[in-house]
Design a protein around this motif. Sequence first.
Motif, PDB file in Angstrom:
ATOM      1  N   GLY A  83       0.774  -1.610  -0.214  1.00  0.00           N
ATOM      2  CA  GLY A  83      -0.141  -0.164   0.128  1.00  0.00           C
ATOM      3  C   GLY A  83       1.102   1.498  -0.226  1.00  0.00           C
ATOM      4  N   ILE A  84       0.400   1.930  -0.068  1.00  0.00           N
ATOM      5  CA  ILE A  84       1.292   3.125  -0.279  1.00  0.00           C
ATOM      6  C   ILE A  84       0.029   4.508  -0.342  1.00  0.00           C
ATOM      7  CG2 ILE A  84       3.007   2.466  -2.539  1.00  0.00           C
ATOM      8  CD1 ILE A  84       0.923   4.609  -5.021  1.00  0.00           C
ATOM      9  N   ALA A  85       0.687   5.724   0.304  1.00  0.00           N
ATOM     10  CA  ALA A  85      -0.219   6.749   1.442  1.00  0.00           C
ATOM     11  C   ALA A  85       0.910   8.198   0.590  1.00  0.00           C
ATOM     12  CB  ALA A  85      -0.311   6.233   2.798  1.00  0.00           C
ATOM     13  N   VAL A 112       3.999   1.861   2.656  1.00  0.00           N
ATOM     14  CA  VAL A 112       5.318   2.914   2.553  1.00  0.00           C
ATOM     15  C   VAL A 112       4.032   4.253   2.282  1.00  0.00           C
ATOM     16  CG1 VAL A 112       6.924   3.507   0.320  1.00  0.00           C
ATOM     17  CG2 VAL A 112       6.048   0.957   1.070  1.00  0.00           C
ATOM     18  N   ALA A 113       4.821   4.815   3.100  1.00  0.00           N
ATOM     19  CA  ALA A 113       4.069   6.717   3.214  1.00  0.00           C
ATOM     20  C   ALA A 113       4.915   7.854   3.319  1.00  0.00           C
ATOM     21  CB  ALA A 113       2.911   6.216   4.620  1.00  0.00           C
ATOM     22  N   SER A 114       4.679   8.783   3.049  1.00  0.00           N
ATOM     23  CA  SER A 114       5.507  10.134   3.409  1.00  0.00           C
ATOM     24  C   SER A 114       5.564  10.242   4.367  1.00  0.00           C
ATOM     25  CB  SER A 114       4.626  11.548   3.070  1.00  0.00           C
ATOM     26  OG  SER A 114       4.239  11.661   1.914  1.00  0.00           O
ATOM     27  N   ILE A 123       3.193   5.120  12.006  1.00  0.00           N
ATOM     28  CA  ILE A 123       4.353   4.184  11.666  1.00  0.00           C
ATOM     29  C   ILE A 123       5.752   4.257  12.178  1.00  0.00           C
ATOM     30  CG2 ILE A 123       5.838   3.242   9.542  1.00  0.00           C
ATOM     31  CD1 ILE A 123       3.312   4.488   8.155  1.00  0.00           C
ATOM     32  N   ARG A 124       5.983   2.915  12.464  1.00  0.00           N
ATOM     33  CA  ARG A 124       7.210   2.713  13.061  1.00  0.00           C
ATOM     34  C   ARG A 124       8.308   2.458  11.895  1.00  0.00           C
ATOM     35  NH1 ARG A 124       4.756   0.396  17.850  1.00  0.00           N
ATOM     36  NH2 ARG A 124       5.555  -1.864  17.450  1.00  0.00           N
ATOM     37  N   ASN A 125       9.346   3.101  11.484  1.00  0.00           N
ATOM     38  CA  ASN A 125       9.585   3.001  10.040  1.00  0.00           C
ATOM     39  C   ASN A 125      11.022   2.024   9.826  1.00  0.00           C
ATOM     40  OD1 ASN A 125      10.557   3.916   7.479  1.00  0.00           O
ATOM     41  ND2 ASN A 125      12.181   4.958   8.459  1.00  0.00           N
ATOM     42  N   GLY A 129       5.874   0.016   8.750  1.00  0.00           N
ATOM     43  CA  GLY A 129       5.663   0.450   7.505  1.00  0.00           C
ATOM     44  C   GLY A 129       6.651   1.168   7.334  1.00  0.00           C
ATOM     45  N   PHE A 130       6.756   2.158   6.155  1.00  0.00           N
ATOM     46  CA  PHE A 130       7.890   1.929   5.771  1.00  0.00           C
ATOM     47  C   PHE A 130       7.794   4.244   5.424  1.00  0.00           C
ATOM     48  CE2 PHE A 130       8.908  -1.746   3.908  1.00  0.00           C
ATOM     49  CZ  PHE A 130      10.204  -2.393   4.895  1.00  0.00           C
ATOM     50  N   LEU A 131       9.066   5.169   5.535  1.00  0.00           N
ATOM     51  CA  LEU A 131       8.815   6.367   5.744  1.00  0.00           C
ATOM     52  C   LEU A 131       9.404   6.709   4.706  1.00  0.00           C
ATOM     53  CD1 LEU A 131       8.356   7.339   9.469  1.00  0.00           C
ATOM     54  CD2 LEU A 131       6.621   6.708   7.260  1.00  0.00           C
ATOM     55  N   CYS A 132       8.919   7.275   3.499  1.00  0.00           N
ATOM     56  CA  CYS A 132       9.926   7.896   2.359  1.00  0.00           C
ATOM     57  C   CYS A 132      10.274   9.592   2.020  1.00  0.00           C
ATOM     58  CB  CYS A 132       9.577   7.483   1.590  1.00  0.00           C
ATOM     59  SG  CYS A 132       9.674   5.822   0.873  1.00  0.00           S
TER      60      CYS A 132
END
Length: 191
Positions: A83-85, A112-114, A123-125, A129-132
Amino acid sequence: NMVKDEKVRIGWQGGWSHYEDWCEIRDVLRDVLNEHKNAVLVIMGTHFPGTTKDFPQDQIQFEDWTDIMVYPHKFKTLGIDIGIAPIANNDFNTCKSELKWEEYSALKIPCVASNIPPYNLAIRNNDTGFLCGDKEDWKSTLSKLITSADLRKEIGENARKQIEEEYSLEKEIYQYEDIYKKLCHLKRELI
């Protein structure tokens, strides 16, 4: 349950008000689809046709919005693997909730989110999840997830666990009850 094939589905959903957010990720998604022929972009909601003309058309799946009562079922049946956000960094977006991450996480779909609020508050990177922060982050993170089913599974399970621990109604109901009681008490004092 949906029968899985070899395709890795990247899900994005949004309405017309998400155009600026879509523009944040558009070029990255085009590049990722061109590099990973097994990836499919699933767009649910508003489609901005002019923005996907240079995408590989056989790697895009468009889904219309649906009634809110059947949305959870429809969302679950899309077979999304990632999923992307993406959200643009502006006051409107930073005042939103992390709902998209919650929806993905409830289904054990890694998100994957901003790397801005509300997502970087929840989100715990590299864990739930992933923070970009920039296009290179997005591209490398999506590529890593496309090529690793194990990573998708690990992050998805961690995210679901965080949802169960921090967002479940069974645990949150007491906070709502306390607030309700305080509001009722305050109202009695004002009368």
